[in-house]
Design a protein around this motif. Structure first.
Motif, mmCIF file in Angstrom:
data_model
loop_
_atom_site.group_PDB
_atom_site.id
_atom_site.type_symbol
_atom_site.label_atom_id
_atom_site.label_comp_id
_atom_site.label_asym_id
_atom_site.label_seq_id
_atom_site.Cartn_x
_atom_site.Cartn_y
_atom_site.Cartn_z
ATOM 1 N N ALA A 30 28.064 36.499 58.768
ATOM 2 C CA ALA A 30 29.396 37.047 58.485
ATOM 3 C C ALA A 30 29.202 38.390 57.804
ATOM 4 O O ALA A 30 28.193 38.619 57.128
ATOM 5 C CB ALA A 30 30.181 36.107 57.585
ATOM 6 N N ILE A 31 30.194 39.285 58.011
ATOM 7 C CA ILE A 31 30.095 40.622 57.413
ATOM 8 C C ILE A 31 31.264 40.826 56.467
ATOM 9 O O ILE A 31 32.417 40.514 56.802
ATOM 10 C CB ILE A 31 30.077 41.707 58.504
ATOM 11 C CG1 ILE A 31 28.829 41.536 59.385
ATOM 12 C CG2 ILE A 31 30.106 43.104 57.880
ATOM 13 C CD1 ILE A 31 28.818 42.422 60.604
ATOM 14 N N LEU A 32 30.946 41.339 55.288
ATOM 15 C CA LEU A 32 31.960 41.562 54.261
ATOM 16 C C LEU A 32 32.017 43.039 53.910
ATOM 17 O O LEU A 32 31.004 43.626 53.520
ATOM 18 C CB LEU A 32 31.599 40.745 53.008
ATOM 19 C CG LEU A 32 32.375 41.050 51.735
ATOM 20 C CD1 LEU A 32 33.837 40.642 51.871
ATOM 21 C CD2 LEU A 32 31.735 40.329 50.542
ATOM 22 N N PHE A 33 33.203 43.643 54.048
ATOM 23 C CA PHE A 33 33.434 44.991 53.535
ATOM 24 C C PHE A 33 34.128 44.874 52.183
ATOM 25 O O PHE A 33 35.117 44.154 52.065
ATOM 26 C CB PHE A 33 34.349 45.794 54.486
ATOM 27 C CG PHE A 33 33.601 46.514 55.562
ATOM 28 C CD1 PHE A 33 33.086 45.828 56.650
ATOM 29 C CD2 PHE A 33 33.414 47.896 55.494
ATOM 30 C CE1 PHE A 33 32.394 46.491 57.648
ATOM 31 C CE2 PHE A 33 32.726 48.567 56.484
ATOM 32 C CZ PHE A 33 32.210 47.874 57.561
ATOM 33 N N ASN A 34 33.621 45.564 51.192
ATOM 34 C CA ASN A 34 34.316 45.641 49.910
ATOM 35 C C ASN A 34 34.410 47.103 49.509
ATOM 36 O O ASN A 34 33.420 47.698 49.086
ATOM 37 C CB ASN A 34 33.600 44.816 48.842
ATOM 38 C CG ASN A 34 34.387 44.800 47.538
ATOM 39 O OD1 ASN A 34 35.567 45.155 47.517
ATOM 40 N ND2 ASN A 34 33.744 44.396 46.464
ATOM 41 N N ILE A 35 35.596 47.679 49.672
ATOM 42 C CA ILE A 35 35.772 49.122 49.457
ATOM 43 C C ILE A 35 36.831 49.346 48.391
ATOM 44 O O ILE A 35 37.976 48.878 48.527
ATOM 45 C CB ILE A 35 36.232 49.812 50.770
ATOM 46 C CG1 ILE A 35 35.249 49.511 51.913
ATOM 47 C CG2 ILE A 35 36.398 51.320 50.548
ATOM 48 C CD1 ILE A 35 33.852 50.025 51.725
ATOM 49 N N PHE A 36 36.439 50.037 47.322
ATOM 50 C CA PHE A 36 37.425 50.457 46.330
ATOM 51 C C PHE A 36 37.536 51.971 46.421
ATOM 52 O O PHE A 36 36.667 52.697 45.972
ATOM 53 C CB PHE A 36 37.027 50.034 44.911
ATOM 54 C CG PHE A 36 38.219 49.945 44.011
ATOM 55 C CD1 PHE A 36 38.976 51.074 43.724
ATOM 56 C CD2 PHE A 36 38.611 48.732 43.464
ATOM 57 C CE1 PHE A 36 40.103 50.992 42.917
ATOM 58 C CE2 PHE A 36 39.737 48.635 42.653
ATOM 59 C CZ PHE A 36 40.488 49.773 42.380
ATOM 60 N N GLY A 37 38.600 52.438 47.060
ATOM 61 C CA GLY A 37 38.748 53.860 47.330
ATOM 62 C C GLY A 37 39.002 54.676 46.078
ATOM 63 O O GLY A 37 39.929 54.407 45.326
ATOM 64 N N ASP B 135 42.084 41.298 47.268
ATOM 65 C CA ASP B 135 41.411 40.690 46.120
ATOM 66 C C ASP B 135 39.935 40.448 46.435
ATOM 67 O O ASP B 135 39.570 39.834 47.434
ATOM 68 C CB ASP B 135 42.111 39.363 45.770
ATOM 69 C CG ASP B 135 41.555 38.773 44.490
ATOM 70 O OD1 ASP B 135 42.163 39.004 43.428
ATOM 71 O OD2 ASP B 135 40.501 38.086 44.551
ATOM 72 N N MET B 136 39.085 40.950 45.540
ATOM 73 C CA MET B 136 37.632 40.889 45.753
ATOM 74 C C MET B 136 37.137 39.442 45.798
ATOM 75 O O MET B 136 36.380 39.059 46.689
ATOM 76 C CB MET B 136 36.955 41.662 44.626
ATOM 77 C CG MET B 136 35.443 41.607 44.592
ATOM 78 S SD MET B 136 34.827 42.942 43.498
ATOM 79 C CE MET B 136 33.211 42.353 43.092
ATOM 80 N N THR C 299 32.548 52.887 41.042
ATOM 81 C CA THR C 299 33.562 52.033 41.669
ATOM 82 C C THR C 299 33.686 50.676 40.986
ATOM 83 O O THR C 299 34.762 50.079 40.994
ATOM 84 C CB THR C 299 33.262 51.821 43.168
ATOM 85 O OG1 THR C 299 31.887 51.477 43.322
ATOM 86 C CG2 THR C 299 33.550 53.080 43.947
ATOM 87 N N LEU C 300 32.607 50.187 40.382
ATOM 88 C CA LEU C 300 32.718 48.917 39.652
ATOM 89 C C LEU C 300 33.648 49.087 38.438
ATOM 90 O O LEU C 300 34.379 48.168 38.070
ATOM 91 C CB LEU C 300 31.329 48.431 39.222
ATOM 92 C CG LEU C 300 31.280 47.135 38.415
ATOM 93 C CD1 LEU C 300 31.960 45.985 39.153
ATOM 94 C CD2 LEU C 300 29.841 46.779 38.087
ATOM 95 N N THR C 301 33.625 50.286 37.842
ATOM 96 C CA THR C 301 34.561 50.581 36.759
ATOM 97 C C THR C 301 35.993 50.478 37.270
ATOM 98 O O THR C 301 36.856 49.882 36.632
ATOM 99 C CB THR C 301 34.343 52.024 36.236
ATOM 100 O OG1 THR C 301 32.978 52.205 35.985
ATOM 101 C CG2 THR C 301 35.171 52.276 34.997
ATOM 102 N N TYR C 302 36.228 51.079 38.448
ATOM 103 C CA TYR C 302 37.582 51.039 39.012
ATOM 104 C C TYR C 302 38.015 49.585 39.195
ATOM 105 O O TYR C 302 39.143 49.211 38.898
ATOM 106 C CB TYR C 302 37.662 51.747 40.370
ATOM 107 C CG TYR C 302 37.111 53.158 40.419
ATOM 108 C CD1 TYR C 302 36.868 53.894 39.260
ATOM 109 C CD2 TYR C 302 36.845 53.765 41.643
ATOM 110 C CE1 TYR C 302 36.358 55.179 39.318
ATOM 111 C CE2 TYR C 302 36.343 55.052 41.718
ATOM 112 C CZ TYR C 302 36.087 55.754 40.554
ATOM 113 O OH TYR C 302 35.576 57.016 40.639
ATOM 114 N N GLU C 303 37.080 48.780 39.716
ATOM 115 C CA GLU C 303 37.391 47.374 39.984
ATOM 116 C C GLU C 303 37.835 46.669 38.703
ATOM 117 O O GLU C 303 38.852 45.970 38.673
ATOM 118 C CB GLU C 303 36.147 46.684 40.558
ATOM 119 C CG GLU C 303 36.336 45.215 40.909
ATOM 120 C CD GLU C 303 37.212 45.030 42.127
ATOM 121 O OE1 GLU C 303 37.002 45.728 43.134
ATOM 122 O OE2 GLU C 303 38.140 44.193 42.069
ATOM 123 N N VAL C 304 37.086 46.858 37.634
ATOM 124 C CA VAL C 304 37.398 46.158 36.385
ATOM 125 C C VAL C 304 38.684 46.700 35.764
ATOM 126 O O VAL C 304 39.539 45.933 35.318
ATOM 127 C CB VAL C 304 36.215 46.266 35.391
ATOM 128 C CG1 VAL C 304 36.590 45.663 34.049
ATOM 129 C CG2 VAL C 304 34.984 45.575 35.957
#
Lengths: 380, 290
Positions: free
Chosen positions: A305-312, A363-364, B157-162
């Motif tokens: 399975a492939i997971l994308f986790n992007i926080f722009g 949600d992560m 980006t981990l900072t943004y997440e938290v």
């Protein structure tokens, strides 16, 4: 960037550090010819970007050219820490009276290059450092002035008492610092630095690691990179400006930012899965990067399975969405895909995905749980 | 209040006309940061977006604008020079966003900046934000909200997440600081913890670390010895594999130090709440601040 021992030796030689001759062979026959030329007992050393070569059987003596051929053959069939040995260095064996260690590294704690010297060199130096730290002398160097002679002498007196050897070692240390500093090193090491029965001091081994950030302004050093000695998927990732490290799990991860990428892998493990890789697509990610990332990940048959986790932030999530859509059109996926994205241009990204029959989560934790469930074949 | 930056911060932007510099200058102005000038050699006398004056050198910019902070968006090979130029011009707070600065450059920049009496944040960092007051750098403003928690992190980006998860849980921030992940940087965890301890509006602190080095362990000891405010922490890289390390120097200098397990243990032993997942930071904060 790692360079081979023979390459580090070439650099050190340019700085006048005494090093016995040596030549590189890629076949047993070449090794035999080199040994014949030297006409003496030789050492055959695996040239591979991994530590612990000696303990892995990658460094051996050969008394005759015939021996050299068969031993080189054995070593060239070895894989050390996952990396196949493609080259060996053939060098005349030296008579050794004593083995010392000298090395220099950029130290986070003192924020300076730090020299280390120990009279107890050789393959057990890390044990020496752990068990008898008083056998290691450390000396921070002010990079604005370099290693001064008196500093080099202090280090050299820690290694030797014979004045001729002290002076020779001090000169080697100053030249080693120059080689390190002028070539953008993050590590330079001689282990062992030996004395011979006739009293000479010389370097029998050489290691150097170059700071990747230096390569743009040092094309001659950048040209030393040996791609055949690296993992092929890591080579492809670097060319696409991605940071990739292959692991053994079955959840492929595509993340922006190293910290979030590590936290995502940790979460995969937390929810009972195993990450298949570390992959950081970096800051300003264009769609082509995403295409390359998916190509690299899907080439691993373990990935379920492939997971994308992007926080722009700097990364635009619509760029990532476009990359995913392009990649899937070029090469339809055989494994399920879970996409989590939030941040810059999220609305546009969600629309792009929807138009192409894909969906995104925000949600992560939920996204990781789903990817783990799909990879392990359990319902989410 | 906040730490390091607030409403009164007068900022210049080095590399204001570059791709990243111009984009983020607009974002900072939109957020309410007082951007009083920019520096691009050769473009002195021009104006950015018809408003912000551009200068050839930092010294000129400081003379004309009384700037007390700068943010640097220049390419990596010029970043060391930009940091030194700013410190030499008398700028007290230097924030370097640039990623990819050679580490040997930083061994020279660091003592220079310190001798000039300036504080350096970064390089390779997202900058910082005091929600509702000022932002310097690239942290997205809309994921933050004003409130009583200070945050310091090595990651972007981990900072943004938290922060995002805190804001969703209605826990606001005094200041969020990204110190950057390079081996040698300016402001460290302890500098930020100390500033948060002294800031009357900060009631609790979040510390986000990563594998590598011993900064988090030292910061944990600082929490026990010098701080009264509660601190909670998260370490990224619990599953990171040991690298194919070359050479012995790294192991000689730091032993086995730097694993996530070791850092989390240091947190625990020194009274820093340990979050197993980023989301756990929220619960730990709620309990600590009750």
């Amino acid at each position: 960037m790692n360079i081979h021992e023979y390459q580090a030796k070439e650099i050190f030689r340019k700085y006048g550090i005494p090093i016995p001759p040596g030549e590189v062979a890629t076949t047993p026959e070449e090794a035999e010819a080199i040994a014949r030329k030297f006409g003496t007992t030789v050492v055959i050393k695996a040239q591979v970007h991994a530590g612990g070569r000696g303990k892995a059987g990658g460094v051996k003596l050969a008394k005759t050219p015939e021996d050299a051929k068969s031993i080189a053959g054995q070593i060239l069939r070895l894989t050390i820490k996952g990396l196949p040995v493609k080259k060996v260095l053939v060098t005349p064996a030296a008579d050794i009276a004593s083995e010392a260690y000298v090395g220099i590294i950029v130290d986070r704690a003192s924020k300076r290059p730090v020299f280390m010297a120990s009279p107890a060199g050789g393959i057990d130096i890390e044990e020496v450092a752990a068990k008898t730290p008083d056998k290691i002398l450390r000396r921070p160097v002010d990079p604005r002035y370099g290693l001064q002679l008196y500093e080099a002498m202090q280090l050299a007196f820690f290694l030797y008492s014979d004045m001729k050897q002290v002076r020779a070692a001090a000169k080697i240390l100053q030249q080693l610092y120059k080689a390190f500093f002028e070539n953008g090193g993050s590590l330079a090491e001689i282990n062992p630095l030996v004395t011979t029965p006739t009293g000479d001091v010389m370097a029998l081994d050489a290691k150097m690691v170059i700071d990747d950030n230096e390569l743009d302004r040092r094309p001659d050093i950048a040209a030393l990179r040996d791609e055949s000695a690296e993992d092929p998927s890591e080579v492809e990732a670097r060319k696409a400006n991605l940071t990739f490290i292959k692991l053994d799990g079955n959840v492929g991860c595509v993340v922006n930012g190293a910290g979030l990428a590590m936290a995502t892998m940790d979460l995969v493990k937390y929810y009972g899965g195993e990450p298949a890789n570390f992959l950081d697509i970096g800051g300003s990610s264009n769609p082509e990067k995403v295409v390359a990332a998916l190509r690299i990940i899907t080439s691993d048959p373990n990935v379920k399975a492939i997971l994308f986790n992007i926080f722009g932030g700097i990364t635009r999530t619509d760029d990532v969405a476009n990359g995913i859509v392009t990649a899937i059109k070029q090469n339809p996926l055989k494994v399920p895909l879970v996409i989590r994205l939030t941040g810059t241009n999220e609305e546009i990204a969600v629309k792009i995905l929807k138009e192409n029959g894909l969906s995104a989560m925000t949600d992560m934790d939920e996204a990781v749980k789903k990817a783990v469930a799909l990879a392990t074949g359990k319902a989410a | 209040m906040s730490i390091f930056i607030d409403k009164s911060t007068r900022l210049i932007v080095q590399g204001i006309t570059g791709r990243d510099g111009s984009f983020h200058t607009k974002q900072m102005i939109e957020y309410g940061t007082q951007v009083v000038g920019g520096v691009t050699p050769g473009k002195g006398g021009q104006k950015f977006e018809d408003k912000v004056p551009i200068f050839n050198t930092v010294a000129e910019a400081v003379r004309a604008t009384q700037a007390n902070a700068t943010v640097i968006y220049v390419p990596p090979m010029f970043a060391a020079d930009a940091m030194m130029e700013a410190a030499d011009a008398g700028v007290r707070f230097v924030v370097c966003i640039t990623e990819g600065v050679p580490v040997l450059d930083m061994t020279r920049v660091n003592p220079f900046v310190t001798e000039k009496g300036a504080r350096l944040l970064g390089p390779n960092c997202p900058g910082l934000i005091s929600p509702g007051q000022s932002k310097v750098g690239i942290i997205p403003g809309r994921i933050c909200t004003p409130g009583p928690v200070g945050l310091v992190s090595r990651s972007g980006t981990l900072t943004y997440e938290v922060v995002y998860q805190m804001t969703r849980a209605k826990i606001g921030q005094t200041t969020c600081v990204g110190i950057g992940g390079d081996p040698i940087n300016g402001t460290n965890f302890i500098d930020c913890l100390d500033a948060f301890e002294k800031d009357p509006n900060t009631e609790a602190v979040v510390m986000i670390g990563e594998i590598g080095g011993t900064d988090e362990q030292e910061a944990a000891r600082f929490v026990r010895e010098k701080m009264k405010k509660p601190v909670v922490g998260f370490i990224a890289g619990q599953t990171a594999p040991p690298g194919r390390r070359m050479g012995h120097a790294g192991a000689i200098i730091s032993g086995s130090a730097g694993t996530a397990a070791e850092k989390m243990q240091a947190f625990e032993e020194n009274g820093v709440g340990v979050a197993k997942r980023p989301i756990d930071v929220v619960d730990l904060l709620k309990r600590a601040m009750r």
